[in-house]
Design an enzyme around this catalytic site. Sequence first.
Site, mmCIF file in Angstrom:
data_model
loop_
_atom_site.group_PDB
_atom_site.id
_atom_site.type_symbol
_atom_site.label_atom_id
_atom_site.label_comp_id
_atom_site.label_asym_id
_atom_site.label_seq_id
_atom_site.Cartn_x
_atom_site.Cartn_y
_atom_site.Cartn_z
ATOM 1 C CE LYS A 83 -0.631 0.457 5.048
ATOM 2 N NZ LYS A 83 0.048 1.684 5.139
ATOM 3 C CG ASP A 84 3.174 2.161 2.912
ATOM 4 O OD1 ASP A 84 2.321 3.030 3.123
ATOM 5 O OD2 ASP A 84 3.917 1.788 4.144
ATOM 6 N NE ARG A 133 -8.004 3.587 3.064
ATOM 7 C CZ ARG A 133 -8.183 2.836 3.843
ATOM 8 N NH1 ARG A 133 -9.410 2.238 3.957
ATOM 9 N NH2 ARG A 133 -7.408 2.789 5.096
ATOM 10 N NE ARG A 134 -7.630 3.973 8.033
ATOM 11 C CZ ARG A 134 -6.435 3.694 8.277
ATOM 12 N NH1 ARG A 134 -5.765 4.761 8.785
ATOM 13 N NH2 ARG A 134 -5.871 2.472 8.406
ATOM 14 N NE ARG A 151 1.746 10.900 7.824
ATOM 15 C CZ ARG A 151 3.096 11.257 7.428
ATOM 16 N NH1 ARG A 151 3.492 12.527 7.313
ATOM 17 N NH2 ARG A 151 4.240 10.503 7.271
ATOM 18 N NE ARG A 157 -0.883 6.919 12.418
ATOM 19 C CZ ARG A 157 -1.303 6.763 11.109
ATOM 20 N NH1 ARG A 157 -2.704 6.930 10.913
ATOM 21 N NH2 ARG A 157 -0.540 6.802 10.061
ATOM 22 C CB CYS A 244 -0.018 10.690 -1.842
ATOM 23 S SG CYS A 244 0.318 12.627 -1.817
#
Length: 311
Positions: A83-84, A133-134, A151, A157, A244
């Site tokens: 995904k990165d 996306r979220r 981030r 987090r 991105c």
Amino acid sequence: MSAPELIRIVSRDSPMALAQVERVRTELAALHPHIVTEVVPVKTTGDKWMGDLALVEGKGAFTKEVDAALLAGEADLAVHCVKDVPADRPLPAGTTFAAFLKRDDIRDALIHPAGLTLDQLPAGTRIGTSSVRRIAQLAASHPQLECVPMRGNANRRLDKLAAGEADALLLAVSGLERIGRTDVITETLSTEVMCPPIGAGVLALQCREGDQDLIDTVSGLGDPDTHREVTAERMLLHVLQGHCNSPIAGFATAEGSGDLSLRACVFAPDGKRVLNAHEWAGPLDPATLGTSVAVALLRQGARELIDSIAH
């Protein structure tokens, strides 16, 4: 084939990334017990920069230094979260994916200190996430909630949540599994509620193209179904040319029967426009399936929507 005696593995230096490397080392030791492995940790721009990723090369900020170590000969094998890895441009010249490990859980998890589920959160609840996306999906499904930028690695987090910088978090289930923190999960969200990112839950092994003995050695760690799924997903993202800041989500599923399906969505950042496409491969190969789903989204206006988002 002459298997190498030593494999130097380069990766980001975050706790999660190093846990991922340990998985690779364990699986490699089971397959080739005689091979010695060393870890080459590097700190990437994405790990050091806590602002908008669009200002530091987007997703490439998490892979640039890892790729550089591989190309410079400072390491032999790189471990990436798929995904990165940007899909809107080719891998760095001279490198190739040698294997995709068996896919982990692709879903997102909600973490709420009082144990509330997503639907139970009161209006104004602050959700810590910097994922476009979220954010777009929450704006579409739960517009009464507020997203606050957050981030950093998962442990950081969680510390920020404990410090009151947000009321709840959204994190990847697979990431929490890798660092042994599934205990904090309040609710695991279905893919219908929160569609995952392209390449979710997949670790990729990257080598230099000329290192055929190494490629042959580590290719045995690859999972055929995951390879098909990732091929379809990354072709989708390549055709869409998502950046991105593009709220793009999707996942392919390889069935036991051999059938392959791909569902994908493109969102407006404010969630007010959602494009959907879902197709089955049938006789199509994975790359053709990815292209077909991307074209279905482009016909709905995905190009204009993606290009309208600053990056």
